[in-house]
Scaffold this motif. Sequence first.
Motif, PDB file in Angstrom:
ATOM      1  N   GLY A 203     -14.940   7.122  16.554  1.00 48.01           N
ATOM      2  CA  GLY A 203     -15.026   7.268  15.114  1.00 48.01           C
ATOM      3  C   GLY A 203     -13.920   6.537  14.382  1.00 48.01           C
ATOM      4  N   GLY A 204     -13.893   6.685  13.088  1.00 48.66           N
ATOM      5  CA  GLY A 204     -12.818   6.138  12.286  1.00 48.66           C
ATOM      6  C   GLY A 204     -12.990   4.678  11.928  1.00 48.66           C
ATOM      7  N   GLN A 205     -12.311   4.257  10.901  1.00 44.93           N
ATOM      8  CA  GLN A 205     -12.392   2.902  10.378  1.00 44.93           C
ATOM      9  C   GLN A 205     -11.935   1.867  11.401  1.00 44.93           C
ATOM     10  N   ALA A 206     -11.009   2.247  12.277  1.00 43.45           N
ATOM     11  CA  ALA A 206     -10.498   1.315  13.279  1.00 43.45           C
ATOM     12  C   ALA A 206     -11.014   1.632  14.674  1.00 43.45           C
ATOM     13  N   GLY A 207     -11.913   2.583  14.782  1.00 45.31           N
ATOM     14  CA  GLY A 207     -12.476   2.900  16.083  1.00 45.31           C
ATOM     15  C   GLY A 207     -11.628   3.816  16.926  1.00 45.31           C
ATOM     16  N   ASN A 208     -10.580   4.398  16.348  1.00 44.60           N
ATOM     17  CA  ASN A 208      -9.766   5.355  17.119  1.00 44.60           C
ATOM     18  C   ASN A 208      -9.543   6.643  16.334  1.00 44.60           C
ATOM     19  N   GLY A 209     -10.590   7.099  15.670  1.00 47.62           N
ATOM     20  CA  GLY A 209     -10.591   8.388  15.005  1.00 47.62           C
ATOM     21  C   GLY A 209     -10.138   8.316  13.555  1.00 47.62           C
ATOM     22  N   PRO A 210     -10.369   9.436  12.863  1.00 44.52           N
ATOM     23  CA  PRO A 210     -10.892  10.725  13.318  1.00 44.52           C
ATOM     24  C   PRO A 210     -12.417  10.750  13.348  1.00 44.52           C
ATOM     25  N   GLY A 325       0.797  -0.757  12.216  1.00 44.47           N
ATOM     26  CA  GLY A 325      -0.245  -0.625  11.205  1.00 44.47           C
ATOM     27  C   GLY A 325      -1.595  -0.957  11.800  1.00 44.47           C
ATOM     28  N   GLY A 326      -2.308  -1.897  11.171  1.00 43.86           N
ATOM     29  CA  GLY A 326      -3.650  -2.230  11.615  1.00 43.86           C
ATOM     30  C   GLY A 326      -3.723  -2.767  13.023  1.00 43.86           C
ATOM     31  N   LYS A 327      -2.668  -3.446  13.481  1.00 41.40           N
ATOM     32  CA  LYS A 327      -2.665  -3.961  14.852  1.00 41.40           C
ATOM     33  C   LYS A 327      -2.680  -2.844  15.882  1.00 41.40           C
ATOM     34  N   GLU A 328      -2.323  -1.628  15.458  1.00 42.73           N
ATOM     35  CA  GLU A 328      -2.294  -0.506  16.393  1.00 42.73           C
ATOM     36  C   GLU A 328      -3.164   0.655  15.925  1.00 42.73           C
ATOM     37  N   GLY A 329      -4.194   0.325  15.139  1.00 46.42           N
ATOM     38  CA  GLY A 329      -5.192   1.329  14.802  1.00 46.42           C
ATOM     39  C   GLY A 329      -4.854   2.242  13.648  1.00 46.42           C
ATOM     40  N   ASN A 330      -3.762   1.978  12.930  1.00 47.52           N
ATOM     41  CA  ASN A 330      -3.421   2.753  11.739  1.00 47.52           C
ATOM     42  C   ASN A 330      -3.870   1.955  10.520  1.00 47.52           C
ATOM     43  N   VAL A 331      -5.025   2.315   9.990  1.00 49.02           N
ATOM     44  CA  VAL A 331      -5.661   1.510   8.945  1.00 49.02           C
ATOM     45  C   VAL A 331      -5.997   2.378   7.733  1.00 49.02           C
ATOM     46  N   GLY A 332      -6.289   1.677   6.626  1.00 50.76           N
ATOM     47  CA  GLY A 332      -6.661   2.352   5.401  1.00 50.76           C
ATOM     48  C   GLY A 332      -5.541   2.331   4.387  1.00 50.76           C
ATOM     49  N   ARG A 333      -5.816   2.893   3.242  1.00 49.96           N
ATOM     50  CA  ARG A 333      -4.860   2.897   2.137  1.00 49.96           C
ATOM     51  C   ARG A 333      -3.862   4.030   2.299  1.00 49.96           C
ATOM     52  N   ILE A 334      -2.573   3.680   2.231  1.00 49.38           N
ATOM     53  CA  ILE A 334      -1.501   4.667   2.385  1.00 49.38           C
ATOM     54  C   ILE A 334      -1.399   5.515   1.114  1.00 49.38           C
ATOM     55  N   GLY A 474      -0.534   7.700  13.695  1.00 52.01           N
ATOM     56  CA  GLY A 474      -0.115   8.152  15.015  1.00 52.01           C
ATOM     57  C   GLY A 474      -0.205   7.051  16.044  1.00 52.01           C
ATOM     58  N   PHE A 475       0.158   7.376  17.266  1.00 47.73           N
ATOM     59  CA  PHE A 475      -0.043   6.454  18.374  1.00 47.73           C
ATOM     60  C   PHE A 475      -1.545   6.191  18.506  1.00 47.73           C
ATOM     61  N   PRO A 476      -1.960   4.946  18.780  1.00 46.78           N
ATOM     62  CA  PRO A 476      -3.399   4.639  18.758  1.00 46.78           C
ATOM     63  C   PRO A 476      -4.223   5.446  19.739  1.00 46.78           C
TER      64      PRO A 476
END
Length: 512
Positions: A203-210, A325-334, A474-476
Amino acid sequence: MGRNTRKRRTPLATKAIAASAALALGGGGLLWANYFASAHETNNQAWGGNQTKAASAQVATISCPDVGQKLTNVPAAARNGVAAELANLDRQITEAYSRLASTRQAQANDASFVQNAIVGPLKEKRAATIDRIRIDIQRVGGTFNQSLSQLAACTTLTANQTNAGQTGGGQQQNGGQQQGGQQQQGGQQQGGQQNGGQQQGNGGQAGNGPVAADFVDITKVAPNVQAKPQKTGNASTGQFVTRCGVNANKNHNTDNVIVAPGVANGAHHLHDYVGNQKVNAFSSNQTFLQGGTSCQNKNDLSAYYWPVVRIQDGTQDFDQNKDGGGKEGNVGRILTPVQAEIKYVGNPSSKVVAMPQFLRIITGDAKTTTNGLANANAHWSCTGFENKVQLTTQYPICPQGSNVVRTFAFQSCWDGQNIDSANHRTHVAFADPASGVCGNGFKAIPQLTMRLVYKINPPVIQNGQVKNAYAVDGFPDQLHKAATDHDDFISVTTGGLANKIANCINSGQRCQ
């Protein structure tokens, strides 16, 4: 070194886990908690742009034993070297997860691909790193626990095993916490069945949840908050408020000077910082004293920092193409909190002693998806519901007009000697949840509490999928589960402020 005391999860965290489980099982009985008692492959890239649904895969993430939590006795002279190697372990897991996420087709074609190409090589890297930790410790005369060498091997988890924020690791919890972990385990399995298997992948915008199971309509959760411990005649009943802002100046980085000093991007996720303005991986105690502060009280140079919250609505932020950030699955608007309330409160059974200069405390666990909930201390709720419902393993969907609230209640007992410990836990502890008493010779200190409020449009769950989700960084490999929420603190004061805080609390005053 600090004493190796068993970590007691806060009653809030323990009971909120049971609440989540009962909800997933359809239970309607009154549950309880103790508030403030503590304690895919689309473009052949690791994470794919703005997609909101990951490709189906049998393996959701990689689960590796947390070596750092087992290191309770590291000589001071070896601390920096060991910290650097622990950061290497985190980097290795992050890289392995990236490879896992970018090779879905190969995994579909070869059932042994994950083991042969990802998990096996990861074990070899981890074994070498753990051996370097052994060398660092023994070089300065320390004793290395040989059983740590057995922690090199990692396993894989399916999406069902990570559902609703918890894995089989929950059964590793100690004592009275085990039952809650088992309840949550059952709840998550049932929750997956309720979704009808429609939630595919991570799931999730980057494929690693939620995923959808990570959210719950707070209006449908039974009340689970009970009264605080009774105060004795020797209670410290005051409180000290420090006003440090909401990080409107966007002071961010992906370091963690407590866990990974000297290592850039040691956190692999982005933090908000308020208070001390010069905190990064390369800061020292002297740096803190020169750092300036966002707090109104200029004697409060303490560092208060926490993972950012993002809205996964297809938007990107400044770090979309950056590490952490996006390189490690933390994506979206802060999101910037609309409120950030920081205060120190007393102990229901005793007076408090002043916090020592440069005391470090981490509350919660950024790796609960694979570690289990033993050290979880996440508190999620909504305005208007905080005294009724607190959640640990799910994010709340708040009704219109209500805002999302993250609350932290830090460990409030100190060993009286150390400002940190090898695993960053054993020098502090939670008070007894029923009485508030600090055990094992520990002393009560002012309890740091934090309340962060966010204005968030409620996510929508349709056909087993969540749209416009929000999640904590979080950690990816931790899949953005709610239970991974955590908070970090370094006490730095001038002008006798630490004593003023303790005296204010002990005398029952309200100060700032």
